[in-house]
Design a protein around this motif. Structure first.
Motif, PDB file in Angstrom:
ATOM      1  N   ARG A   1      -1.923  -3.788   5.150  1.00 16.01           N
ATOM      2  CA  ARG A   1      -2.523  -3.240   3.936  1.00 16.01           C
ATOM      3  C   ARG A   1      -1.552  -3.375   2.757  1.00 16.01           C
ATOM      4  NH1 ARG A   1      -4.477   2.886   3.759  1.00 16.01           N
ATOM      5  NH2 ARG A   1      -2.314   3.188   3.165  1.00 16.01           N
TER       6      ARG A   1
ATOM      7  N   THR B   1      -0.575  -5.844  -6.573  1.00 14.29           N
ATOM      8  CA  THR B   1      -1.196  -4.904  -7.508  1.00 14.29           C
ATOM      9  C   THR B   1      -0.336  -3.671  -7.727  1.00 14.29           C
ATOM     10  OG1 THR B   1      -2.400  -3.855  -5.692  1.00 14.29           O
ATOM     11  CG2 THR B   1      -3.545  -5.592  -6.899  1.00 14.29           C
ATOM     12  N   GLN B   2       0.782  -3.551  -6.952  1.00 12.55           N
ATOM     13  CA  GLN B   2       1.593  -2.341  -7.086  1.00 12.55           C
ATOM     14  C   GLN B   2       2.941  -2.589  -7.749  1.00 12.55           C
ATOM     15  OE1 GLN B   2       1.259  -1.020  -3.070  1.00 12.55           O
ATOM     16  NE2 GLN B   2      -0.792  -0.317  -3.535  1.00 12.55           N
TER      17      GLN B   2
ATOM     18  N   CYS C   1      -7.197  -1.464   9.747  1.00 13.13           N
ATOM     19  CA  CYS C   1      -6.123  -2.310   9.230  1.00 13.13           C
ATOM     20  C   CYS C   1      -4.776  -1.593   9.384  1.00 13.13           C
ATOM     21  CB  CYS C   1      -6.419  -2.544   7.758  1.00 13.13           C
ATOM     22  SG  CYS C   1      -5.288  -3.623   6.926  1.00 13.13           S
TER      23      CYS C   1
ATOM     24  N   ILE D   1      -1.473  -7.043   1.611  1.00 17.17           N
ATOM     25  CA  ILE D   1      -2.664  -7.442   0.851  1.00 17.17           C
ATOM     26  C   ILE D   1      -2.613  -6.877  -0.567  1.00 17.17           C
ATOM     27  CG2 ILE D   1      -5.183  -7.244   0.743  1.00 17.17           C
ATOM     28  CD1 ILE D   1      -5.196  -7.146   3.794  1.00 17.17           C
ATOM     29  N   ASN D   2      -1.986  -5.692  -0.704  1.00 17.97           N
ATOM     30  CA  ASN D   2      -1.972  -5.028  -2.012  1.00 17.97           C
ATOM     31  C   ASN D   2      -0.660  -5.206  -2.767  1.00 17.97           C
ATOM     32  OD1 ASN D   2      -4.593  -3.360  -2.245  1.00 17.97           O
ATOM     33  ND2 ASN D   2      -3.912  -3.030  -0.149  1.00 17.97           N
TER      34      ASN D   2
ATOM     35  N   LYS E   1      -7.396  -0.453  -4.634  1.00 13.02           N
ATOM     36  CA  LYS E   1      -6.807  -1.154  -3.491  1.00 13.02           C
ATOM     37  C   LYS E   1      -7.775  -2.181  -2.924  1.00 13.02           C
ATOM     38  CE  LYS E   1      -8.298   2.676  -0.645  1.00 13.02           C
ATOM     39  NZ  LYS E   1      -7.894   3.915  -0.018  1.00 13.02           N
ATOM     40  N   ARG E   2      -7.223  -3.068  -2.129  1.00 16.30           N
ATOM     41  CA  ARG E   2      -8.007  -4.088  -1.433  1.00 16.30           C
ATOM     42  C   ARG E   2      -7.854  -3.877   0.050  1.00 16.30           C
ATOM     43  NH1 ARG E   2      -5.059  -8.697  -3.767  1.00 16.30           N
ATOM     44  NH2 ARG E   2      -5.523  -8.355  -5.943  1.00 16.30           N
ATOM     45  N   LEU E   3      -8.960  -3.944   0.787  1.00 17.07           N
ATOM     46  CA  LEU E   3      -8.884  -3.816   2.238  1.00 17.07           C
ATOM     47  C   LEU E   3      -9.793  -4.848   2.904  1.00 17.07           C
ATOM     48  CD1 LEU E   3      -9.037   0.049   2.861  1.00 17.07           C
ATOM     49  CD2 LEU E   3      -7.077  -1.450   3.221  1.00 17.07           C
TER      50      LEU E   3
ATOM     51  N   ILE F   1     -12.701  -9.437   1.834  1.00 22.46           N
ATOM     52  CA  ILE F   1     -11.832  -8.470   1.178  1.00 22.46           C
ATOM     53  C   ILE F   1     -12.665  -7.626   0.229  1.00 22.46           C
ATOM     54  CG2 ILE F   1      -9.884  -8.193  -0.405  1.00 22.46           C
ATOM     55  CD1 ILE F   1      -9.081  -9.038   2.396  1.00 22.46           C
TER      56      ILE F   1
END
Lengths: 91, 96
Positions: free
Chosen positions: B88, B95-96, B83, B91-92, A74-76, A52
């Protein structure tokens, strides 16, 4: 090839029922997704590995309007092709 | 700890009630199908996860940084991953 074609190919080649083959495909991709959510590394020898990657926030532009926009951090998942796959896919 | 084939094979073993060896073989067959498909130049699209794409790279001129020697790097084929939007967001999501 999409998920359904993958399931039906696996069903034929591994002598599974359709629902078992669907389970295998689901278990595989769900395991990867769960690892990503936890921020864990994934290493599938011969196929690929993922880690990640954290991207910082930056000011970008809307390419259509030219307007400045703040892109949040963001994380990808970052994909790295495995050695075997890399050699097999190349000419 | 990293997620590995062993852990995935164990999950398949438990959920499908297979022997350890059969579960591992099934997983390897699954991986072989993926590798064969990509090697043949065909993309793999998994809805809700992402897309494994095969990209053709043209031959280009490069330089050996150690010797400064110029050389032509041959055309090659590489695998990339895109992805999916759904994954996506997942995974995020914190954080939002």
């Amino acid at each position: 090839m999409n998920k359904l074609e993958l399931i039906s190919t696996l069903k034929d080649r591994a002598n599974l029922t359709k629902s078992e083959a669907a389970d295998v495909v689901r278990i595989f991709f769900d395991s990867l997704s769960e690892a990503f959510v936890k921020g864990e590394r994934v290493e599938i020898r011969g196929l690929c590995s993922f880690h990640i990657k954290e991207y910082k926030s930056y000011v970008g532009r809307n390419p259509k309007t030219g307007q400045k926009v703040e892109i949040p951090p963001k994380r990808l998942p970052f994909f790295k092709c495995g050695k075997e796959l890399k050699e097999r896919v190349d000419y | 700890m990293a997620l590995t084939k062993t852990i995935i094979a164990e999950k398949i073993q438990n959920e499908l009630d297979l022997s350890r060896n059969v579960a591992y073989e099934v997983m390897e067959e699954f991986l072989e199908i993926i590798k064969e498909t990509i090697s043949s130049g065909e993309d793999i699209m998994i809805s809700g996860f992402g897309k494994f794409c095969v990209n053709e790279k043209k031959a280009r001129k490069g330089r050996n940084p150690a010797t400064d020697e110029e050389m032509t790097l041959p055309a090659r084929r590489v695998v990339t991953f895109k992805c999916s939007g759904k994954l996506r967001d997942l995974i995020n999501s914190d954080t939002q």
